[in-house]
Scaffold this active site. Structure first.
Site, PDB file in Angstrom:
ATOM      1  CG  ASP A 238      -1.991  -1.059   1.155  1.00 25.67           C
ATOM      2  OD1 ASP A 238      -2.267  -1.535   0.037  1.00 25.67           O
ATOM      3  OD2 ASP A 238      -2.539  -1.427   2.207  1.00 25.67           O
ATOM      4  NE  ARG A 283      -6.190  -3.959   6.000  1.00 24.60           N
ATOM      5  CZ  ARG A 283      -7.132  -4.893   6.187  1.00 24.60           C
ATOM      6  NH1 ARG A 283      -8.200  -4.597   6.896  1.00 24.60           N
ATOM      7  NH2 ARG A 283      -6.995  -6.087   5.673  1.00 24.60           N
TER       8      ARG A 283
END
Length: 530
Positions: A238, A283
């Protein structure tokens, strides 16, 4: 920098370590027992750097005066975020990574352990390989272990012997050959397992949660005054580790995400009223979705966790796009739109790593889009693509392989020199040793930053009901304002009016280029531009 005493037992004082207060790594000579102090002249071929050589960031020269910099990605009035130092604070200064002239370990005494924790990402095997190769060929270390399946492997699984012959081709493989897992962090058992194997260097690859565990291991080792270097290497698909420029594997992940977006675009262009919905990982931060949107140039909307969007406005934007162009592509990060699905009064369940288990935004949006167009009696062809696990399981590309090598080599150089409790990171294009406790938070996309503004300006997403898109104050009228500004630049006549918008006009460049002979003449410029 220091001169060894006849006994070779000399401590490296804090003032001999580069870095500003609060940003210095720890040298083991500051706390290990005196009988464990050793200094060895390095025999590697690398040109050494000084022990106190550091990299100063957050410094700019403005108006002829050197001052601590704020985040230059946003206008001056908004540079108070993401931990940027304020004018009265001391700039961050990190110890520079690289080989040292004097080693804290005799190379033959090194017993190293490597562990991978959390989810997989491109480049993990490359980092493992380069750690082994550097220890073996640069420092002639003979004993390197691979800890299987994350933190629980320190006490629950047999360890592997890692040799250059074994790991030689690992960079061609995706995932991690050591295995990984979430959870399993039992501090006393982990440290006891390290001691039982007589390990004196531990390399831990993982994200912010893994680094919290690594910091706890370092503090325990320091408390016991053990000569064990604890070194982290940031790993997150990420790209949400703070301070560092980017994490290894991110470029590969973005490339694979772009392939998925382009596939969706081909699909929707090949049918009537095609609408592609691409779900990407992210996320708590939307870096993959953001970068893939910019790189692909084929996404018409980008939804990320940092920027809220209004579902009715988003659906209306999709309807307008389908009716006007006949197709649309939406990129959504897995953590986007939580406010639409979660009940704030109920605590969400968590996985073994302590991360909340998120509802599926992709399925939610797919159903919402279908229901909306069904009510409008508009037939669409919805293509839902979820490449999440595909983009993280592939081998690293050439750029990430090279980056992995440099991270691994500099991590080994730091451990061999006696530094501990640090993670290896690229900060403002320089390889630096960052204290572990500085990277245990999550970095997010800045909704006020230029990178997100590029997404908005490029795709004209102001009509999608996304709040905080420009300077935190945009509404649906912003897209028409920006379009008017862009049109004014290329128009041979002055546009008579600009739609009302809460965006201050000083933030928009309006130009009137009128032909005069064979040249173009700028009439009015209201600001610095976008």
């Amino acid at each position: 920098m220091f001169s060894a005493s006849p006994s070779g037992k000399t401590r490296l004082s804090p003032e001999h370590i580069g870095g500003s207060p609060g940003w210095k790594p720890v040298h083991m000579s500051q706390y290990v027992a005196e009988d464990q102090l050793t200094w060895v002249k390095s025999q590697t071929i690398f040109t050494p750097v000084y022990n106190d050589e550091s990299i100063i960031v957050d410094i700019v020269k403005r108006g002829g005066v050197t001052v601590p910099a704020h985040d230059e990605s946003t206008p001056r009035e908004h540079r108070h975020h993401q931990g940027a130092p304020q004018p009265h604070e001391q700039p961050r200064e990190f110890l520079r990574g690289g080989p040292r002239d004097t080693l804290f370990y005799a190379p033959k005494s090194v017993r190293a352990a490597i562990v991978t924790c959390g989810g997989i990402c491109p480049g993990l095997n490359s980092v493992i390989r380069e750690l082994v190769m550097c220890l073996h060929y640069c420092y002639e270390a003979e004993c390197v272990f691979g800890v299987r399946y994350g933190y629980e492997g320190f006490y629950g699984h047999d360890w592997m012997d890692l040799t250059p012959d074994l790991v030689g081709s690992w960079s061609l493989l995706g995932g991690t050959q050591l295995g990984t897992s979430r959870g399993g962090f039992d501090l006393p058992r982990i440290v006891d397992g390290i001691i039982a194997h007589n390990v004196n260097q531990v390399y831990i690859l993982g994200g912010d949660g893994t680094h919290r565990g690594a910091h706890a291991i370092f503090e325990e080792v320091k408390k016991r005054k053990l000569k064990i270097a604890v070194v982290g290497i940031p790993k997150t698909i990420d790209n949400d580790i703070p301070l560092i420029d980017k994490s290894f594997g991110f470029d590969t992940a973005v490339q694979k995400a772009v392939d998925a977006i382009r596939s969706a675009h081909v699909e929707v262009k090949s049918c009537t009223n095609g609408l592609g919905l691409v779900l990407l990982m992210g996320r708590a931060s939307g870096f993959i979705a953001l970068e893939a949107t910019l790189s692909s140039s084929e996404a018409n909307a980008c939804l990320i966790p940092e920027v809220q969007f209004k579902l009715p406005a988003f659906l209306a934007y999709m309807e307008k796009r389908i009716q006007g162009r006949g197709h649309a592509v939406v990129v959504v990060a897995e953590g986007a739109g939580l406010e639409l699905m979660l009940d704030n009064s109920v605590e969400p369940s968590k996985d073994k790593s302590g991360n909340p288990i998120l509802p599926e935004i992709g399925v939610f949006l797919k159903n919402a889009i279908k229901d909306h167009f069904k009510q409008k009696k508009i037939e669409i062809n919805l293509k839902y693509i979820d490449p999440s696990y595909m983009i993280r399981s592939v081998p690293a590309n050439a750029a990430d392989n090279s980056y992995s090598l440099l991270l691994a080599h500099n991590a080994v150089h730091g451990a061999m020199a006696g530094f501990s409790g640090f993670t290896m990171g690229l900060v403002n294009t320089h390889y630096c040793y960052i204290p572990l406790d500085k990277v245990v938070t999550t970095r997010k996309v800045d909704p006020l930053g230029r990178q997100w503004q590029r997404v908005i300006c490029r795709r004209g997403m102001g009509e999608a009901g996304m709040e905080g898109m420009r300077r935190g104050e945009c509404t649906g009228d912003s897209a028409s304002t920006l379009r008017a500004a862009r049109l004014a630049v290329h128009s041979p006549r002055l546009i008579p009016s600009i739609p009302a918008s809460p965006i201050p006009l000083r933030h928009i460049t309006l130009c009137h280029w009128r032909p005069k002979g064979s040249t173009l003449r700028v009439v009015t410029t209201l600001s610095r531009g976008i």
